[in-house]
Design an enzyme around this catalytic site. Structure first.
Site, PDB file in Angstrom:
ATOM      1  N   CYS A  23      -9.161  -0.309   3.242  1.00 61.57           N
ATOM      2  CA  CYS A  23      -7.703  -0.009   3.028  1.00 61.57           C
ATOM      3  C   CYS A  23      -7.189   0.451   1.851  1.00 61.57           C
ATOM      4  O   CYS A  23      -7.259  -0.680   0.954  1.00 61.57           O
ATOM      5  CB  CYS A  23      -6.964  -0.801   3.954  1.00 61.57           C
ATOM      6  SG  CYS A  23      -5.237  -0.937   3.733  1.00 61.57           S
ATOM      7  N   CYS A  26      -4.032  -1.693   0.976  1.00 65.64           N
ATOM      8  CA  CYS A  26      -4.277  -3.100   0.704  1.00 65.64           C
ATOM      9  C   CYS A  26      -4.921  -3.271  -0.987  1.00 65.64           C
ATOM     10  O   CYS A  26      -4.223  -4.271  -1.567  1.00 65.64           O
ATOM     11  CB  CYS A  26      -5.409  -3.516   1.416  1.00 65.64           C
ATOM     12  SG  CYS A  26      -4.798  -3.095   3.333  1.00 65.64           S
TER      13      CYS A  26
END
Length: 99
Positions: A23, A26
């Site tokens: 991600c 993230c």
């Protein structure tokens, strides 16, 4: 080893970052969390939970997207937000609970 419930039952705030290694947002959040920890020090614990390795926990807390952050204190969920927040926003969320 401490269980997740042991960790969130702390009397200091515990910020849980549900993330995934694939991600992008993230990855952007990781250095922000380091800065938050640097500012608040021992007044907060920050735990990263990989949703791919901890699917049961992600389901339990109904994490549908990553990153999702939850703030706990004494086992109670105080706050929840998905997406990337600035260091100042996170500090402002955590600070009132950090005594």
């Amino acid at each position: 080893m401490n269980t997740f419930s042991d960790l969130i039952n702390s009397d200091k705030p515990v910020l849980v970052d549900f993330f995934a290694t694939w991600c992008g947002p993230c990855k952007a959040l990781a250095p922000i969390l380091k800065d938050v920890k640097a500012e608040l020090g021992d007044n907060v614990s920050i735990i990263k939970i990989d949703v791919d390795k901890n699917q049961g926990l992600a389901e339990q807390y109904q994490v549908r997207g990553v990153p999702t952050m939850l703030l706990f204190k004494n086992g109670k969920q105080l706050w929840r937000q998905s997406g990337v927040l600035s260091k100042n926003d996170l500090v402002n969320v955590i600070k009132p609970h950090a005594v």
